[in-house]
Design a protein around this motif. Structure first.
Motif, PDB file in Angstrom:
ATOM      1  N   TRP A 141      16.627  22.170 -22.799  1.00  0.00           N
ATOM      2  CA  TRP A 141      15.797  23.303 -23.207  1.00  0.00           C
ATOM      3  C   TRP A 141      15.411  24.120 -21.975  1.00  0.00           C
ATOM      4  O   TRP A 141      15.491  25.340 -21.958  1.00  0.00           O
ATOM      5  N   SER A 142      14.997  23.416 -20.928  1.00  0.00           N
ATOM      6  CA  SER A 142      14.564  24.084 -19.699  1.00  0.00           C
ATOM      7  C   SER A 142      15.723  24.841 -19.042  1.00  0.00           C
ATOM      8  O   SER A 142      15.565  25.971 -18.571  1.00  0.00           O
ATOM      9  N   TRP A 143      16.898  24.223 -19.041  1.00  0.00           N
ATOM     10  CA  TRP A 143      18.068  24.912 -18.471  1.00  0.00           C
ATOM     11  C   TRP A 143      18.414  26.149 -19.264  1.00  0.00           C
ATOM     12  O   TRP A 143      18.739  27.194 -18.720  1.00  0.00           O
ATOM     13  N   ASP A 188       6.179  32.163 -13.993  1.00  0.00           N
ATOM     14  CA  ASP A 188       7.596  32.252 -14.310  1.00  0.00           C
ATOM     15  C   ASP A 188       8.332  31.021 -13.800  1.00  0.00           C
ATOM     16  O   ASP A 188       8.674  30.934 -12.626  1.00  0.00           O
ATOM     17  N   PRO A 189       8.573  30.055 -14.689  1.00  0.00           N
ATOM     18  CA  PRO A 189       9.203  28.812 -14.242  1.00  0.00           C
ATOM     19  C   PRO A 189      10.618  28.992 -13.710  1.00  0.00           C
ATOM     20  O   PRO A 189      11.121  28.125 -13.001  1.00  0.00           O
ATOM     21  N   SER A 190      11.278  30.126 -14.047  1.00  0.00           N
ATOM     22  CA  SER A 190      12.648  30.291 -13.544  1.00  0.00           C
ATOM     23  C   SER A 190      12.653  30.588 -12.046  1.00  0.00           C
ATOM     24  O   SER A 190      13.684  30.500 -11.394  1.00  0.00           O
ATOM     25  N   ASN A 191      11.472  30.921 -11.505  1.00  0.00           N
ATOM     26  CA  ASN A 191      11.353  31.066 -10.049  1.00  0.00           C
ATOM     27  C   ASN A 191      11.532  29.702  -9.386  1.00  0.00           C
ATOM     28  O   ASN A 191      10.876  28.731  -9.734  1.00  0.00           O
ATOM     29  N   ILE A 192      12.430  29.675  -8.413  1.00  0.00           N
ATOM     30  CA  ILE A 192      12.809  28.405  -7.792  1.00  0.00           C
ATOM     31  C   ILE A 192      11.621  27.742  -7.076  1.00  0.00           C
ATOM     32  O   ILE A 192      11.541  26.529  -6.956  1.00  0.00           O
ATOM     33  N   HIS A 193      10.644  28.551  -6.627  1.00  0.00           N
ATOM     34  CA  HIS A 193       9.503  28.002  -5.883  1.00  0.00           C
ATOM     35  C   HIS A 193       8.368  27.540  -6.799  1.00  0.00           C
ATOM     36  O   HIS A 193       7.362  27.031  -6.346  1.00  0.00           O
ATOM     37  N   GLU A 194       8.547  27.755  -8.093  1.00  0.00           N
ATOM     38  CA  GLU A 194       7.511  27.395  -9.058  1.00  0.00           C
ATOM     39  C   GLU A 194       7.708  25.938  -9.484  1.00  0.00           C
ATOM     40  O   GLU A 194       8.824  25.510  -9.729  1.00  0.00           O
ATOM     41  N   SER A 195       6.607  25.178  -9.548  1.00  0.00           N
ATOM     42  CA  SER A 195       6.739  23.746  -9.864  1.00  0.00           C
ATOM     43  C   SER A 195       6.882  23.481 -11.363  1.00  0.00           C
ATOM     44  O   SER A 195       7.112  22.361 -11.770  1.00  0.00           O
ATOM     45  N   HIS A 196       6.739  24.503 -12.183  1.00  0.00           N
ATOM     46  CA  HIS A 196       6.936  24.329 -13.623  1.00  0.00           C
ATOM     47  C   HIS A 196       8.404  24.462 -13.974  1.00  0.00           C
ATOM     48  O   HIS A 196       9.114  25.123 -13.248  1.00  0.00           O
ATOM     49  N   PRO A 197       8.900  23.972 -15.101  1.00  0.00           N
ATOM     50  CA  PRO A 197       8.181  23.114 -16.035  1.00  0.00           C
ATOM     51  C   PRO A 197       8.000  21.694 -15.481  1.00  0.00           C
ATOM     52  O   PRO A 197       8.920  21.162 -14.872  1.00  0.00           O
ATOM     53  N   ARG A 198       6.815  21.147 -15.719  1.00  0.00           N
ATOM     54  CA  ARG A 198       6.518  19.803 -15.281  1.00  0.00           C
ATOM     55  C   ARG A 198       6.589  18.863 -16.489  1.00  0.00           C
ATOM     56  O   ARG A 198       6.084  19.192 -17.554  1.00  0.00           O
ATOM     57  N   ILE A 199       7.226  17.724 -16.280  1.00  0.00           N
ATOM     58  CA  ILE A 199       7.359  16.787 -17.395  1.00  0.00           C
ATOM     59  C   ILE A 199       6.403  15.602 -17.231  1.00  0.00           C
ATOM     60  O   ILE A 199       6.242  15.087 -16.121  1.00  0.00           O
ATOM     61  N   HIS A 200       5.756  15.230 -18.338  1.00  0.00           N
ATOM     62  CA  HIS A 200       4.786  14.124 -18.362  1.00  0.00           C
ATOM     63  C   HIS A 200       5.111  13.155 -19.501  1.00  0.00           C
ATOM     64  O   HIS A 200       5.746  13.538 -20.482  1.00  0.00           O
ATOM     65  N   PHE A 201       4.595  11.931 -19.362  1.00  0.00           N
ATOM     66  CA  PHE A 201       4.480  11.061 -20.529  1.00  0.00           C
ATOM     67  C   PHE A 201       3.494  11.714 -21.498  1.00  0.00           C
ATOM     68  O   PHE A 201       2.532  12.359 -21.067  1.00  0.00           O
ATOM     69  N   GLU A 222       1.552  10.562 -33.024  1.00  0.00           N
ATOM     70  CA  GLU A 222       2.726  10.010 -33.717  1.00  0.00           C
ATOM     71  C   GLU A 222       3.891   9.731 -32.786  1.00  0.00           C
ATOM     72  O   GLU A 222       4.839   9.049 -33.160  1.00  0.00           O
ATOM     73  N   ASN A 223       3.839  10.308 -31.577  1.00  0.00           N
ATOM     74  CA  ASN A 223       4.964  10.147 -30.636  1.00  0.00           C
ATOM     75  C   ASN A 223       4.438   9.695 -29.284  1.00  0.00           C
ATOM     76  O   ASN A 223       4.721  10.308 -28.254  1.00  0.00           O
ATOM     77  N   SER A 224       3.701   8.605 -29.293  1.00  0.00           N
ATOM     78  CA  SER A 224       3.027   8.191 -28.052  1.00  0.00           C
ATOM     79  C   SER A 224       4.017   7.792 -26.959  1.00  0.00           C
ATOM     80  O   SER A 224       3.665   7.728 -25.791  1.00  0.00           O
ATOM     81  N   ASN A 225       5.284   7.546 -27.310  1.00  0.00           N
ATOM     82  CA  ASN A 225       6.296   7.243 -26.288  1.00  0.00           C
ATOM     83  C   ASN A 225       7.112   8.476 -25.899  1.00  0.00           C
ATOM     84  O   ASN A 225       8.114   8.368 -25.200  1.00  0.00           O
ATOM     85  N   GLY A 226       6.680   9.631 -26.381  1.00  0.00           N
ATOM     86  CA  GLY A 226       7.440  10.852 -26.123  1.00  0.00           C
ATOM     87  C   GLY A 226       7.100  11.494 -24.787  1.00  0.00           C
ATOM     88  O   GLY A 226       6.412  10.911 -23.944  1.00  0.00           O
ATOM     89  N   PHE A 227       7.614  12.711 -24.606  1.00  0.00           N
ATOM     90  CA  PHE A 227       7.449  13.435 -23.341  1.00  0.00           C
ATOM     91  C   PHE A 227       6.981  14.868 -23.615  1.00  0.00           C
ATOM     92  O   PHE A 227       7.307  15.437 -24.660  1.00  0.00           O
ATOM     93  N   VAL A 228       6.239  15.406 -22.657  1.00  0.00           N
ATOM     94  CA  VAL A 228       5.663  16.736 -22.853  1.00  0.00           C
ATOM     95  C   VAL A 228       5.888  17.593 -21.601  1.00  0.00           C
ATOM     96  O   VAL A 228       5.670  17.133 -20.484  1.00  0.00           O
ATOM     97  N   LEU A 229       6.332  18.827 -21.812  1.00  0.00           N
ATOM     98  CA  LEU A 229       6.365  19.797 -20.712  1.00  0.00           C
ATOM     99  C   LEU A 229       5.106  20.646 -20.796  1.00  0.00           C
ATOM    100  O   LEU A 229       4.740  21.104 -21.870  1.00  0.00           O
ATOM    101  N   ASN A 230       4.479  20.833 -19.652  1.00  0.00           N
ATOM    102  CA  ASN A 230       3.274  21.634 -19.588  1.00  0.00           C
ATOM    103  C   ASN A 230       3.601  22.899 -18.795  1.00  0.00           C
ATOM    104  O   ASN A 230       4.031  22.822 -17.648  1.00  0.00           O
TER     105      ASN A 230
END
Ligand SMILES: [Zn+2]
Length: 270
Positions: free
Chosen positions: A83-85, A36-49, A22-30
């Motif tokens: 949200w991520s912040w 622990d994404p709050s770790n500065i060396h961690e590549s998450h959260p990653r955002i995708h189409f 239903e939201n094919s133009n939306g965005f997803v965080l994986n």
């Protein structure tokens, strides 16, 4: 209004797949559940189409939201970033493939937008403290948490104690007390509770000086001499009313806090 949907620990991917459809133009965080994404060396959260194939778990199809990963979905990049912040005090990493396909990464404001990130981290700190408060019945513990909430807001006993040492902003001389901000030298998020209430970890600053100090655009040497980030050119230094010859009197008990600020908050590079 928020249109964020979080799919975590789901019985199956049906609801998530429906959202994607239903939201094919939306965005997803994986996001991996155990990282622990709050770790500065961690590549998450990653955002995708929403339609990115990287989002599928190749080894275990149909487990996009049931296994090790969870998904945070929205039609708005800004909303996902906020949200991520709020959650991790960190911005988003764009997926490399989606970036090539035109993911609008220029919309990711990141740490550059100081006012937004600072307001969000305040909101997040207060939220965490209020959650702790709600779970406590013991009145001593409650008072302690309430004192911390006030300190985070720059109010209460922390403000009173810092004001006693700095009745005016030591950089600008501004002494209109309602305008002065009780700023933490070592950032709140890196402090233990004792440091959060320690008046020697505080400075009363004019609002624009507080913004400069908090975002690491200025700091102070051991002898109190101001250090100005190269990001602030001489023209703007003039506009802000700061100059390299400003010197602050640093009390011995504040030394360790200024050292932390100099080494971990100050933005050395252009
Ligand atoms: Zn992708």
């Amino acid at each position: 209004m928020s249109d964020i949907k979080i799919f975590e620990n789901m019985p199956n991917d049906d609801d998530y797949n429906k959202w994607i459809e239903e939201n094919s133009n939306g965005f997803v965080l994986n996001i991996h559940l155990r990282r622990d994404p709050s770790n500065i060396h961690e590549s998450h959260p990653r955002i995708h189409f929403a339609n990115c194939r990287q989002l599928e778990n190749i080894n275990n199809p149909g487990s996009s939201t049931t296994g090790d990963y969870f998904k945070v979905c929205s039609n708005s990049i800004e909303e996902l970033e906020q949200w991520s912040w709020f959650k991790y005090q960190k911005g988003l990493n764009p997926c490399k493939i989606c970036k090539k396909k035109g993911l609008p990464v220029e919309q990711l404001t990141g740490i550059q937008n100081f006012q937004i990130t600072s307001a969000l981290s305040l909101k997040s700190d207060i939220y965490k403290l209020e959650k702790r408060l709600a779970s406590r019945a013991n009145s001593n513990k409650r008072t302690e948490i309430e004192t911390l909430i006030k300190a985070r807001l720059g109010q209460g006993i922390f403000r009173k104690n810092v004001l006693e040492q700095y009745p005016s902003c030591p950089l600008t001389g501004l002494d209109i007390q309602p305008l002065l901000i009780a700023s933490h030298i070592k950032p709140w998020s890196k402090c233990n509770n004792e440091e959060r209430l320690d008046p020697f970890n505080g400075l009363m600053l004019a609002p624009h000086i507080d913004a400069l100090f908090d975002s690491g655009l200025i700091t102070f040497e051991t002898d109190g001499t101001i250090k100005i980030s190269p990001k602030i050119d001489p023209e703007n230094q003039k506009r802000l009313g700061i100059s390299p010859d400003i010197k602050l009197k640093i009390r011995p008990k504040s030394k360790k806090y200024f050292e932390y600020h100099r080494n971990h908050v100050f933005q050395k590079e252009e």
